[in-house]
Design a protein around this motif. Structure first.
Motif, PDB file in Angstrom:
ATOM      1  N   ASP A 154       0.837  -1.205   0.000  1.00  0.00           N
ATOM      2  CA  ASP A 154       0.000   0.000   0.000  1.00  0.00           C
ATOM      3  C   ASP A 154       0.867   1.249   0.000  1.00  0.00           C
ATOM      4  O   ASP A 154       1.808   1.364   0.797  1.00  0.00           O
ATOM      5  CB  ASP A 154      -0.886   0.052   1.243  1.00  0.00           C
ATOM      6  N   VAL A 155       0.532   2.211  -0.854  1.00  0.00           N
ATOM      7  CA  VAL A 155       1.217   3.510  -0.817  1.00  0.00           C
ATOM      8  C   VAL A 155       0.526   4.362   0.244  1.00  0.00           C
ATOM      9  O   VAL A 155      -0.681   4.595   0.189  1.00  0.00           O
ATOM     10  CB  VAL A 155       1.180   4.214  -2.185  1.00  0.00           C
ATOM     11  N   THR A 156       1.286   4.809   1.230  1.00  0.00           N
ATOM     12  CA  THR A 156       0.713   5.534   2.371  1.00  0.00           C
ATOM     13  C   THR A 156       0.914   7.038   2.294  1.00  0.00           C
ATOM     14  O   THR A 156       0.249   7.790   3.011  1.00  0.00           O
ATOM     15  CB  THR A 156       1.326   5.018   3.678  1.00  0.00           C
ATOM     16  N   GLY A 157       1.837   7.497   1.435  1.00  0.00           N
ATOM     17  CA  GLY A 157       2.065   8.932   1.341  1.00  0.00           C
ATOM     18  C   GLY A 157       2.864   9.302   0.104  1.00  0.00           C
ATOM     19  O   GLY A 157       3.542   8.462  -0.493  1.00  0.00           O
ATOM     20  N   ILE A 158       2.748  10.571  -0.290  1.00  0.00           N
ATOM     21  CA  ILE A 158       3.555  11.125  -1.382  1.00  0.00           C
ATOM     22  C   ILE A 158       3.986  12.525  -0.998  1.00  0.00           C
ATOM     23  O   ILE A 158       3.308  13.226  -0.237  1.00  0.00           O
ATOM     24  CB  ILE A 158       2.790  11.173  -2.730  1.00  0.00           C
ATOM     25  N   THR A 159       5.124  12.963  -1.529  1.00  0.00           N
ATOM     26  CA  THR A 159       5.590  14.332  -1.319  1.00  0.00           C
ATOM     27  C   THR A 159       6.331  14.779  -2.579  1.00  0.00           C
ATOM     28  O   THR A 159       7.140  14.028  -3.136  1.00  0.00           O
ATOM     29  CB  THR A 159       6.492  14.435  -0.066  1.00  0.00           C
ATOM     30  N   VAL A 160       6.020  15.978  -3.040  1.00  0.00           N
ATOM     31  CA  VAL A 160       6.605  16.511  -4.267  1.00  0.00           C
ATOM     32  C   VAL A 160       7.906  17.246  -3.952  1.00  0.00           C
ATOM     33  O   VAL A 160       7.960  18.058  -3.024  1.00  0.00           O
ATOM     34  CB  VAL A 160       5.621  17.474  -4.971  1.00  0.00           C
ATOM     35  N   HIS A 161       8.946  16.965  -4.717  1.00  0.00           N
ATOM     36  CA  HIS A 161      10.218  17.677  -4.562  1.00  0.00           C
ATOM     37  C   HIS A 161      10.012  19.146  -4.928  1.00  0.00           C
ATOM     38  O   HIS A 161       9.237  19.459  -5.843  1.00  0.00           O
ATOM     39  CB  HIS A 161      11.274  17.053  -5.474  1.00  0.00           C
ATOM     40  N   PRO A 162      10.670  20.071  -4.231  1.00  0.00           N
ATOM     41  CA  PRO A 162      10.463  21.504  -4.500  1.00  0.00           C
ATOM     42  C   PRO A 162      10.743  21.947  -5.931  1.00  0.00           C
ATOM     43  O   PRO A 162      10.241  22.991  -6.351  1.00  0.00           O
ATOM     44  CB  PRO A 162      11.424  22.181  -3.510  1.00  0.00           C
ATOM     45  N   THR A 163      11.528  21.185  -6.684  1.00  0.00           N
ATOM     46  CA  THR A 163      11.738  21.546  -8.092  1.00  0.00           C
ATOM     47  C   THR A 163      10.522  21.207  -8.951  1.00  0.00           C
ATOM     48  O   THR A 163      10.458  21.603 -10.119  1.00  0.00           O
ATOM     49  CB  THR A 163      12.949  20.783  -8.677  1.00  0.00           C
ATOM     50  N   CYS A 164       9.559  20.471  -8.380  1.00  0.00           N
ATOM     51  CA  CYS A 164       8.350  20.018  -9.080  1.00  0.00           C
ATOM     52  C   CYS A 164       8.661  19.044 -10.213  1.00  0.00           C
ATOM     53  O   CYS A 164       7.843  18.849 -11.123  1.00  0.00           O
ATOM     54  CB  CYS A 164       7.544  21.208  -9.618  1.00  0.00           C
ATOM     55  N   LYS A 165       9.832  18.429 -10.171  1.00  0.00           N
ATOM     56  CA  LYS A 165      10.216  17.457 -11.193  1.00  0.00           C
ATOM     57  C   LYS A 165      10.200  16.019 -10.679  1.00  0.00           C
ATOM     58  O   LYS A 165      10.122  15.073 -11.459  1.00  0.00           O
ATOM     59  CB  LYS A 165      11.611  17.778 -11.731  1.00  0.00           C
ATOM     60  N   TYR A 166      10.285  15.887  -9.366  1.00  0.00           N
ATOM     61  CA  TYR A 166      10.398  14.563  -8.764  1.00  0.00           C
ATOM     62  C   TYR A 166       9.350  14.380  -7.670  1.00  0.00           C
ATOM     63  O   TYR A 166       8.745  15.338  -7.190  1.00  0.00           O
ATOM     64  CB  TYR A 166      11.804  14.343  -8.196  1.00  0.00           C
ATOM     65  N   LEU A 167       9.209  13.133  -7.263  1.00  0.00           N
ATOM     66  CA  LEU A 167       8.185  12.758  -6.303  1.00  0.00           C
ATOM     67  C   LEU A 167       8.724  11.604  -5.476  1.00  0.00           C
ATOM     68  O   LEU A 167       9.417  10.739  -6.001  1.00  0.00           O
ATOM     69  CB  LEU A 167       6.928  12.325  -7.070  1.00  0.00           C
ATOM     70  N   VAL A 168       8.413  11.613  -4.179  1.00  0.00           N
ATOM     71  CA  VAL A 168       8.728  10.456  -3.345  1.00  0.00           C
ATOM     72  C   VAL A 168       7.423   9.828  -2.887  1.00  0.00           C
ATOM     73  O   VAL A 168       6.488  10.522  -2.475  1.00  0.00           O
ATOM     74  CB  VAL A 168       9.599  10.832  -2.133  1.00  0.00           C
ATOM     75  N   SER A 169       7.362   8.513  -2.984  1.00  0.00           N
ATOM     76  CA  SER A 169       6.229   7.751  -2.458  1.00  0.00           C
ATOM     77  C   SER A 169       6.738   6.857  -1.338  1.00  0.00           C
ATOM     78  O   SER A 169       7.900   6.436  -1.338  1.00  0.00           O
ATOM     79  CB  SER A 169       5.596   6.897  -3.555  1.00  0.00           C
ATOM     80  N   CYS A 170       5.867   6.578  -0.365  1.00  0.00           N
ATOM     81  CA  CYS A 170       6.260   5.681   0.717  1.00  0.00           C
ATOM     82  C   CYS A 170       5.182   4.619   0.896  1.00  0.00           C
ATOM     83  O   CYS A 170       4.005   4.834   0.580  1.00  0.00           O
ATOM     84  CB  CYS A 170       6.502   6.442   2.016  1.00  0.00           C
ATOM     85  N   THR A 171       5.596   3.457   1.401  1.00  0.00           N
ATOM     86  CA  THR A 171       4.681   2.318   1.464  1.00  0.00           C
ATOM     87  C   THR A 171       4.674   1.660   2.837  1.00  0.00           C
ATOM     88  O   THR A 171       5.600   1.823   3.637  1.00  0.00           O
ATOM     89  CB  THR A 171       5.046   1.254   0.407  1.00  0.00           C
ATOM     90  N   SER A 172       3.624   0.884   3.068  1.00  0.00           N
ATOM     91  CA  SER A 172       3.428   0.255   4.374  1.00  0.00           C
ATOM     92  C   SER A 172       4.431  -0.847   4.673  1.00  0.00           C
ATOM     93  O   SER A 172       4.544  -1.285   5.820  1.00  0.00           O
ATOM     94  CB  SER A 172       2.003  -0.309   4.467  1.00  0.00           C
ATOM     95  N   ASP A 173       5.183  -1.299   3.660  1.00  0.00           N
ATOM     96  CA  ASP A 173       6.201  -2.325   3.911  1.00  0.00           C
ATOM     97  C   ASP A 173       7.585  -1.714   4.144  1.00  0.00           C
ATOM     98  O   ASP A 173       8.583  -2.429   4.173  1.00  0.00           O
ATOM     99  CB  ASP A 173       6.244  -3.346   2.777  1.00  0.00           C
ATOM    100  N   GLY A 174       7.636  -0.378   4.312  1.00  0.00           N
ATOM    101  CA  GLY A 174       8.897   0.260   4.699  1.00  0.00           C
ATOM    102  C   GLY A 174       9.767   0.740   3.562  1.00  0.00           C
ATOM    103  O   GLY A 174      10.967   0.948   3.743  1.00  0.00           O
ATOM    104  N   CYS A 175       9.200   0.950   2.388  1.00  0.00           N
ATOM    105  CA  CYS A 175       9.979   1.403   1.229  1.00  0.00           C
ATOM    106  C   CYS A 175       9.626   2.840   0.869  1.00  0.00           C
ATOM    107  O   CYS A 175       8.467   3.249   0.965  1.00  0.00           O
ATOM    108  CB  CYS A 175       9.693   0.495   0.038  1.00  0.00           C
ATOM    109  N   TRP A 176      10.639   3.623   0.484  1.00  0.00           N
ATOM    110  CA  TRP A 176      10.343   4.900  -0.168  1.00  0.00           C
ATOM    111  C   TRP A 176      11.058   4.937  -1.508  1.00  0.00           C
ATOM    112  O   TRP A 176      12.164   4.438  -1.649  1.00  0.00           O
ATOM    113  CB  TRP A 176      10.676   6.111   0.705  1.00  0.00           C
ATOM    114  N   LYS A 177      10.360   5.505  -2.494  1.00  0.00           N
ATOM    115  CA  LYS A 177      10.882   5.543  -3.861  1.00  0.00           C
ATOM    116  C   LYS A 177      11.003   6.979  -4.342  1.00  0.00           C
ATOM    117  O   LYS A 177      10.120   7.802  -4.109  1.00  0.00           O
ATOM    118  CB  LYS A 177       9.970   4.754  -4.801  1.00  0.00           C
TER     119      LYS A 177
END
Length: 350
Positions: A154-177
């Protein structure tokens, strides 16, 4: 260096926000004046609103609310009229996070057409995907232009990089991409072994990422290094971290937790400098305003339906809307860069 440019622009941006931000006396009246309630999602009792984001034009009272729900949809609603502008349908499970690309135009110029100003929307879901929605200006309709579907949980959260070019997603199994939005690819994936990630947030400079875990740990990552271990792990919460927010000056990180507290972490010392006891219910949302003058808190109180605003530095209570919702607050977003409006969502379907 884009991050150096972001850092150089941060101080004048914050100073401008401080100049235009509402004063403490005005903030104390929050919730006592013009308050609107909208219910764009399904009205059946099983539906809850899980997350919210807001966007407005500078100097313009109009704007949009983007909300996600257990009904599997995200809905774009007009702040001014309360009418539904667009419905984003495509997830197969609840929407867990939503975001505008640049809600307060900190890194981009505003467009005259407000709808065109919201040309890119982002959603995440328990269906293990993140979608980027693009607006066809001619038809006024959105479609999923990019879909990241290679998450393992499950994806539990997202946050946009301040340059608006990248994104981080985080998941319930302990991964961030770390995701490249234009290329539609994952550039990096890191795991926090044995601790699911429940929240994530970028520092205003884009060099630091904060993540919150089921264990209550707050981890601070150096995005440039991106080693297998965080630069710092902050321990203090006794239950899961539900929300994170960096202050615009870049010095503070706020964390809201299931343990009914908000902790304020000084990033210069990497220590907790304040613990806020906000009631007998979980804190599900925290949000610094753009000026860094106020911290909004969703939850706490009795039953979790309160919305509170704290004054940064002395952490006194500037405003409280007791029982703003009949069920726990699930998300918060400042409605504009002057901190004159605040948007909240709740498990009560509003």
């Amino acid at each position: 260096d884009p991050c150096k440019a972001l850092s150089a622009n941060r101080k004048p941006r914050r100073q401008a926000a401080e100049k235009n931000s509402v004063d403490k006396a005005t903030m104390a009246t929050l919730g006592k004046g013009d308050t609107k309630t909208v219910s764009p999602h399904k009205s059946d009792k099983a539906t809850t609103v899980t997350c919210v984001a807001a966007k407005s034009l500078p100097g313009n009272g109009s704007g949009f609310i983007l909300s996600g729900s257990t009904d599997k949809n995200a809905i774009l609603t007009s702040i001014e009229t309360g009418k539904v502008i667009a419905k984003l349908t495509g997830h197969s499970k609840k929407v867990s996070a939503v975001s505008f690309l640049d809600p307060f135009h900190l890194h981009s110029e505003a467009k005259e057409d407000l709808l065109a100003d919201c040309a890119t929307l982002l959603t995440a879901s328990a269906d293990k995907s993140v979608k980027i929605w693009s607006l066809d200006v001619s038809s006024g309709k959105y479609s999923a232009s990019v879909s990241f579907e290679d998450h393992s949980s499950d994806v539990t959260g997202i946050t946009v990089h301040p340059t608006c070019k990248y994104l981080v997603s985080c998941t319930s199994d302990g991964c961030w991409k770390f995701l490249d939005m234009s290329a539609g690819v994952s550039l990096r994936a890191l795991y926090t072994a044995g601790d699911g990630i429940t929240a994530c947030s970028f520092h205003p400079d884009g060099l630091i990422l904060g993540t919150g875990g089921v264990s209550g740990s707050v981890r601070v990552w150096d995005v440039r290094e991106a080693g297998v271990e965080p630069a710092k792990t902050c321990v203090g919460h006794t239950e899961a971290v539900n929300s994170l927010s960096f202050s615009e000056n870049g010095y503070l990180l706020a964390s809201g937790s299931q343990d009914q507290t908000v902790r304020i972490w000084d990033l210069r010392k990497m220590t907790c400098v304040q613990t806020l006891e906000v009631g007998s219910s979980a804190v599900n949302a925290v949000a610094f305003d753009v000026s860094g003058t106020y911290l909004a808190v969703g939850g706490g109180g009795e039953g979790g339906g309160d919305v509170q605003v704290k004054v940064v530095k002395d952490w006194s209570q500037s405003a409280i809307i007791s029982k703003a919702h009949s069920k726990p607050v699930s998300g918060l977003a400042w409605g504009n860069s002057t901190a004159s409006s605040l948007v909240s969502c709740s498990l009560d379907r509003t």
